[in-house]
Design a protein around this motif. Structure first.
Motif, PDB file in Angstrom:
ATOM      1  N   PHE A   1      -8.127  24.341  11.572  1.00 57.19           N
ATOM      2  CA  PHE A   1      -7.849  24.780  10.202  1.00 57.19           C
ATOM      3  C   PHE A   1      -6.941  23.776   9.481  1.00 57.19           C
ATOM      4  O   PHE A   1      -7.186  23.425   8.316  1.00 57.19           O
ATOM      5  CB  PHE A   1      -7.200  26.162  10.209  1.00 57.19           C
ATOM      6  CG  PHE A   1      -6.859  26.674   8.840  1.00 57.19           C
ATOM      7  CD1 PHE A   1      -7.855  27.111   7.978  1.00 57.19           C
ATOM      8  CD2 PHE A   1      -5.544  26.710   8.397  1.00 57.19           C
ATOM      9  CE1 PHE A   1      -7.548  27.568   6.704  1.00 57.19           C
ATOM     10  CE2 PHE A   1      -5.227  27.166   7.133  1.00 57.19           C
ATOM     11  CZ  PHE A   1      -6.237  27.601   6.280  1.00 57.19           C
ATOM     12  N   CYS A   2      -5.910  23.295  10.169  1.00 57.43           N
ATOM     13  CA  CYS A   2      -4.988  22.335   9.543  1.00 57.43           C
ATOM     14  C   CYS A   2      -5.689  21.017   9.230  1.00 57.43           C
ATOM     15  O   CYS A   2      -5.439  20.398   8.189  1.00 57.43           O
ATOM     16  CB  CYS A   2      -3.790  22.089  10.461  1.00 57.43           C
ATOM     17  SG  CYS A   2      -2.680  23.502  10.605  1.00 57.43           S
ATOM     18  N   LEU A   3      -6.571  20.579  10.110  1.00 55.55           N
ATOM     19  CA  LEU A   3      -7.332  19.358   9.854  1.00 55.55           C
ATOM     20  C   LEU A   3      -8.206  19.503   8.617  1.00 55.55           C
ATOM     21  O   LEU A   3      -8.272  18.603   7.773  1.00 55.55           O
ATOM     22  CB  LEU A   3      -8.208  19.017  11.061  1.00 55.55           C
ATOM     23  CG  LEU A   3      -7.572  18.223  12.195  1.00 55.55           C
ATOM     24  CD1 LEU A   3      -8.560  18.084  13.353  1.00 55.55           C
ATOM     25  CD2 LEU A   3      -7.108  16.854  11.723  1.00 55.55           C
ATOM     26  N   SER A   4      -8.874  20.650   8.519  1.00 57.50           N
ATOM     27  CA  SER A   4      -9.745  20.878   7.359  1.00 57.50           C
ATOM     28  C   SER A   4      -8.934  20.949   6.070  1.00 57.50           C
ATOM     29  O   SER A   4      -9.394  20.490   5.019  1.00 57.50           O
ATOM     30  CB  SER A   4     -10.570  22.153   7.553  1.00 57.50           C
ATOM     31  OG  SER A   4      -9.737  23.285   7.651  1.00 57.50           O
ATOM     32  N   CYS A   5      -7.721  21.486   6.140  1.00 54.70           N
ATOM     33  CA  CYS A   5      -6.844  21.508   4.962  1.00 54.70           C
ATOM     34  C   CYS A   5      -6.471  20.092   4.541  1.00 54.70           C
ATOM     35  O   CYS A   5      -6.495  19.753   3.346  1.00 54.70           O
ATOM     36  CB  CYS A   5      -5.574  22.303   5.264  1.00 54.70           C
ATOM     37  SG  CYS A   5      -5.807  24.093   5.387  1.00 54.70           S
ATOM     38  N   ALA A   6      -6.128  19.242   5.524  1.00 52.41           N
ATOM     39  CA  ALA A   6      -5.764  17.855   5.224  1.00 52.41           C
ATOM     40  C   ALA A   6      -6.943  17.106   4.600  1.00 52.41           C
ATOM     41  O   ALA A   6      -6.778  16.357   3.626  1.00 52.41           O
ATOM     42  CB  ALA A   6      -5.307  17.151   6.499  1.00 52.41           C
TER      43      ALA A   6
ATOM     44  N   ILE B   1       0.854  -1.188   0.000  1.00 49.18           N
ATOM     45  CA  ILE B   1       0.000   0.000   0.000  1.00 49.18           C
ATOM     46  C   ILE B   1       0.889   1.237   0.000  1.00 49.18           C
ATOM     47  O   ILE B   1       1.775   1.367   0.852  1.00 49.18           O
ATOM     48  CB  ILE B   1      -0.911   0.020   1.245  1.00 49.18           C
ATOM     49  CG1 ILE B   1      -1.813  -1.209   1.253  1.00 49.18           C
ATOM     50  CG2 ILE B   1      -1.747   1.291   1.289  1.00 49.18           C
ATOM     51  CD1 ILE B   1      -2.659  -1.337   2.492  1.00 49.18           C
ATOM     52  N   PRO B   2       0.704   2.156  -0.949  1.00 47.46           N
ATOM     53  CA  PRO B   2       1.543   3.355  -0.973  1.00 47.46           C
ATOM     54  C   PRO B   2       1.333   4.209   0.271  1.00 47.46           C
ATOM     55  O   PRO B   2       0.197   4.492   0.653  1.00 47.46           O
ATOM     56  CB  PRO B   2       1.074   4.087  -2.236  1.00 47.46           C
ATOM     57  CG  PRO B   2      -0.294   3.556  -2.515  1.00 47.46           C
ATOM     58  CD  PRO B   2      -0.288   2.143  -2.037  1.00 47.46           C
ATOM     59  N   ILE B   3       2.427   4.583   0.896  1.00 41.59           N
ATOM     60  CA  ILE B   3       2.346   5.426   2.102  1.00 41.59           C
ATOM     61  C   ILE B   3       2.023   6.856   1.715  1.00 41.59           C
ATOM     62  O   ILE B   3       1.199   7.516   2.362  1.00 41.59           O
ATOM     63  CB  ILE B   3       3.689   5.373   2.870  1.00 41.59           C
ATOM     64  CG1 ILE B   3       3.981   3.935   3.312  1.00 41.59           C
ATOM     65  CG2 ILE B   3       3.642   6.309   4.080  1.00 41.59           C
ATOM     66  CD1 ILE B   3       5.373   3.752   3.847  1.00 41.59           C
ATOM     67  N   LEU B   4       2.662   7.330   0.656  1.00 41.19           N
ATOM     68  CA  LEU B   4       2.410   8.685   0.166  1.00 41.19           C
ATOM     69  C   LEU B   4       1.939   8.586  -1.282  1.00 41.19           C
ATOM     70  O   LEU B   4       2.746   8.661  -2.213  1.00 41.19           O
ATOM     71  CB  LEU B   4       3.683   9.542   0.260  1.00 41.19           C
ATOM     72  CG  LEU B   4       4.255   9.765   1.666  1.00 41.19           C
ATOM     73  CD1 LEU B   4       5.558  10.536   1.593  1.00 41.19           C
ATOM     74  CD2 LEU B   4       3.254  10.503   2.541  1.00 41.19           C
TER      75      LEU B   4
ATOM     76  N   GLY C   1      -5.083   6.652   4.026  1.00 40.28           N
ATOM     77  CA  GLY C   1      -5.224   6.051   5.344  1.00 40.28           C
ATOM     78  C   GLY C   1      -3.946   6.019   6.162  1.00 40.28           C
ATOM     79  O   GLY C   1      -3.976   6.240   7.377  1.00 40.28           O
ATOM     80  N   PHE C   2      -2.802   5.767   5.523  1.00 40.24           N
ATOM     81  CA  PHE C   2      -1.547   5.661   6.254  1.00 40.24           C
ATOM     82  C   PHE C   2      -0.791   6.987   6.358  1.00 40.24           C
ATOM     83  O   PHE C   2       0.157   7.087   7.131  1.00 40.24           O
ATOM     84  CB  PHE C   2      -0.641   4.607   5.602  1.00 40.24           C
ATOM     85  CG  PHE C   2      -0.986   3.200   5.982  1.00 40.24           C
ATOM     86  CD1 PHE C   2      -0.551   2.671   7.182  1.00 40.24           C
ATOM     87  CD2 PHE C   2      -1.760   2.407   5.155  1.00 40.24           C
ATOM     88  CE1 PHE C   2      -0.867   1.376   7.546  1.00 40.24           C
ATOM     89  CE2 PHE C   2      -2.096   1.111   5.504  1.00 40.24           C
ATOM     90  CZ  PHE C   2      -1.650   0.590   6.708  1.00 40.24           C
ATOM     91  N   ALA C   3      -1.199   7.983   5.587  1.00 42.00           N
ATOM     92  CA  ALA C   3      -0.470   9.260   5.570  1.00 42.00           C
ATOM     93  C   ALA C   3      -0.375   9.907   6.949  1.00 42.00           C
ATOM     94  O   ALA C   3       0.728  10.274   7.392  1.00 42.00           O
ATOM     95  CB  ALA C   3      -1.113  10.217   4.566  1.00 42.00           C
TER      96      ALA C   3
ATOM     97  N   ALA D   1       1.407  17.280   1.038  1.00 43.68           N
ATOM     98  CA  ALA D   1       0.638  18.366   1.657  1.00 43.68           C
ATOM     99  C   ALA D   1      -0.226  17.836   2.797  1.00 43.68           C
ATOM    100  O   ALA D   1      -0.327  18.458   3.867  1.00 43.68           O
ATOM    101  CB  ALA D   1      -0.234  19.056   0.611  1.00 43.68           C
ATOM    102  N   VAL D   2      -0.854  16.664   2.582  1.00 37.88           N
ATOM    103  CA  VAL D   2      -1.696  16.062   3.620  1.00 37.88           C
ATOM    104  C   VAL D   2      -0.875  15.773   4.875  1.00 37.88           C
ATOM    105  O   VAL D   2      -1.292  16.084   5.999  1.00 37.88           O
ATOM    106  CB  VAL D   2      -2.354  14.764   3.095  1.00 37.88           C
ATOM    107  CG1 VAL D   2      -3.051  14.011   4.223  1.00 37.88           C
ATOM    108  CG2 VAL D   2      -3.350  15.089   2.001  1.00 37.88           C
ATOM    109  N   VAL D   3       0.291  15.184   4.693  1.00 37.76           N
ATOM    110  CA  VAL D   3       1.172  14.867   5.823  1.00 37.76           C
ATOM    111  C   VAL D   3       1.575  16.136   6.562  1.00 37.76           C
ATOM    112  O   VAL D   3       1.568  16.183   7.804  1.00 37.76           O
ATOM    113  CB  VAL D   3       2.422  14.104   5.321  1.00 37.76           C
ATOM    114  CG1 VAL D   3       3.503  14.088   6.397  1.00 37.76           C
ATOM    115  CG2 VAL D   3       2.049  12.685   4.931  1.00 37.76           C
ATOM    116  N   THR D   4       1.922  17.175   5.819  1.00 39.82           N
ATOM    117  CA  THR D   4       2.324  18.442   6.444  1.00 39.82           C
ATOM    118  C   THR D   4       1.210  19.017   7.306  1.00 39.82           C
ATOM    119  O   THR D   4       1.441  19.451   8.445  1.00 39.82           O
ATOM    120  CB  THR D   4       2.714  19.472   5.360  1.00 39.82           C
ATOM    121  OG1 THR D   4       3.786  18.948   4.578  1.00 39.82           O
ATOM    122  CG2 THR D   4       3.146  20.782   6.003  1.00 39.82           C
ATOM    123  N   PHE D   5      -0.009  19.000   6.783  1.00 41.64           N
ATOM    124  CA  PHE D   5      -1.143  19.539   7.544  1.00 41.64           C
ATOM    125  C   PHE D   5      -1.440  18.695   8.781  1.00 41.64           C
ATOM    126  O   PHE D   5      -1.786  19.234   9.836  1.00 41.64           O
ATOM    127  CB  PHE D   5      -2.379  19.645   6.651  1.00 41.64           C
ATOM    128  CG  PHE D   5      -2.324  20.789   5.676  1.00 41.64           C
ATOM    129  CD1 PHE D   5      -2.092  22.091   6.114  1.00 41.64           C
ATOM    130  CD2 PHE D   5      -2.495  20.568   4.310  1.00 41.64           C
ATOM    131  CE1 PHE D   5      -2.034  23.147   5.215  1.00 41.64           C
ATOM    132  CE2 PHE D   5      -2.446  21.624   3.416  1.00 41.64           C
ATOM    133  CZ  PHE D   5      -2.214  22.920   3.863  1.00 41.64           C
TER     134      PHE D   5
END
Length: 303
Positions: free
Chosen positions: A165-170, A69-72, A182-184, A79-83
Motif C-alpha cells: 500500500f505504501c509503495l502504491s501511494c509513493a 538535481i533537486p533531491i526533494l 529518482g533520488f527521493a 509525501a513520497v519520501v514518507t511513503f
C-alpha cells in the motif's frame, strides 16, 4: 516528429527504465537472506549504504555536469519520501516475519492499490476488467493471509500488505507531481537506517554474519532498483510502474527456492498463482487496449 510519436518514445523510455529497476529488485530478498543478519541490523546497514550511494552519485553528477538535481522536487516529494520510508520498514519486517513467497505474492497487490489510488486522486477510473482483476486478487490475498494466520506468520503478511500500500501511494504521488523523484527514495533511506540502528542497540550491536551480501545490496542493487522505479512515473502511469514490481513476485521465490530450498505452502502457492495469472491476463488486456487507443488517436491523411 509528431506529439504522438514523442509521447510513444517517452513511454518506451519509461518502460525500459522501470523494467530494469524491477529486474534489479528481484535480487533484494535473496541478498537480505544471504547476509544472515537480524531484521533491524539489516535494515540499518542496507538503508545506510543506500543513502551513502545516493549522496556520492548526487555529488558526482553535480561535479561532472555542473547542475544540481533537486533531491526533494516540491512539496509532493515530502509525501513520497514518507511513503518510501514506511514501505522500507514494513518490507524489512515482512522479510523476517513471513515466507518469501507470501511476501512477494502480497506485494503483487501493489498495481491494484495504485489503480484505486489513481482513480481517487487523479480521476483515472479503472476499467471494468481492472475491477474484476481486483476482486480475483483480493480472493488470492485472502487465501495467502488465511494460510499465514494458520502458519503463525499473520503479522508478517499484514506488514507485507502495508508495504504494498505504501509503495502504491509513493508511485501515485510521484505520478501526480510529474517531477523527477529518482533520488527521493534513496535519500529517504537515511530515516530507516537511523531507526534500524536505534532498534539494534547501536553500531556495536549490529549482527550481520555475511556482510558482503548486504553491502552489495545496499551499494548497488537497491539504489539502482529504486532510482529506476522512482523515475518511471515521470513517463508512464502509476499502475504500469507498479506492474514492474511483479518481476520480483515471479523471480524472487525462484531464487530463494534455488538458494535456500524454501518451498511455499500449498494455499500460499495457490493464492499466489491466482494473483500472477490474473495480473498477466490483465496486463495483456491492457497492452492490447492501449495499442488500440494509440491507433485511434494516430493522425490520418485525408483521402
Amino acid at each position: 516528429m509528431t506529439h504522438l510519436s514523442i509521447d510513444a518514445a517517452s513511454h518506451r523510455k519509461g518502460q525500459l527504465i522501470t523494467a530494469f529497476g524491477g529486474l534489479m529488485l528481484t535480487a533484494d530478498i535473496p541478498l537480505i537472506r544471504l547476509s544472515e543478519g537480524d531484521a533491524w541490523s539489516v535494515l540499518a546497514v542496507r538503508s545506510g549504504l543506500t543513502f551513502v550511494t545516493a549522496v556520492i552519485v548526487w555529488l558526482a553528477i553535480r561535479l561532472i555536469t555542473g547542475r544540481s538535481i533537486p533531491i526533494l522536487p516540491g512539496r509532493a516529494a515530502i509525501a513520497v519520501v514518507t511513503f518510501y520510508i514506511l514501505a522500507s520498514i514494513s518490507f524489512m519486517l515482512a522479510v523476517f516475519a513471513t515466507t518469501t513467497a507470501n511476501l512477494v505474492f502480497i506485494l503483487a497487490f501493489t498495481p491494484m492499490f495504485a489503480a484505486l489510488l489513481s482513480w481517487v486522486t487523479l480521476g483515472e477510473r479503472p476499467s471494468t476488467a481492472t475491477f474484476i482483476a481486483m476482486a480475483v486478487m483480493i480472493a488470492g490475498v485472502a487465501l495467502i493471509v488465511a494460510d499465514g494466520l494458520a502458519a503463525g506468520h499473520f503479522l508478517g503478511d499484514l506488514t507485507a500488505l502495508a508495504s504494498a500500500f505504501c509503495l502504491s501511494c509513493a508511485i501515485t504521488v510521484s505520478r501526480r507531481s510529474r517531477a523527477d523523484m529518482g533520488f527521493a527514495p534513496l535519500f529517504s533511506a537515511l530515516v530507516p537506517a537511523i531507526i534500524g540502528l536505534t532498534m539494534a542497540g547501536g553500531p556495536s550491536h549490529i549482527v550481520v554474519e555475511a556482510p558482503w551480501w548486504i553491502v552489495l545490496n545496499g551499494l548497488v542493487v537497491t539504489p539502482l532498483a529504486f532510482w529506476c522505479l522512482a523515475t518511471g512515473p515521470k513517463y508512464i502511469s502509476g499502475p504500469e510502474v507498479a506492474m514492474f514490481y511483479l518481476l520480483e513476485t515471479i523471480f524472487a521465490p525462484v531464487w530463494v527456492w534455488m538458494i535456500f530450498a524454501e518451498e511455499p505452502s500449498r494455499n500460499g502457492l495457490i493464492g499466489g498463482l491466482v494473483m500472477i495469472v490474473t495480473l498477466i491476463v490483465h496486463s495483456l488486456w491492457q497492452l492490447v487496449h492501449n495499442r488500440r487507443m494509440l491507433r485511434t488517436l494516430a493522425p490520418r491523411h485525408p483521402v
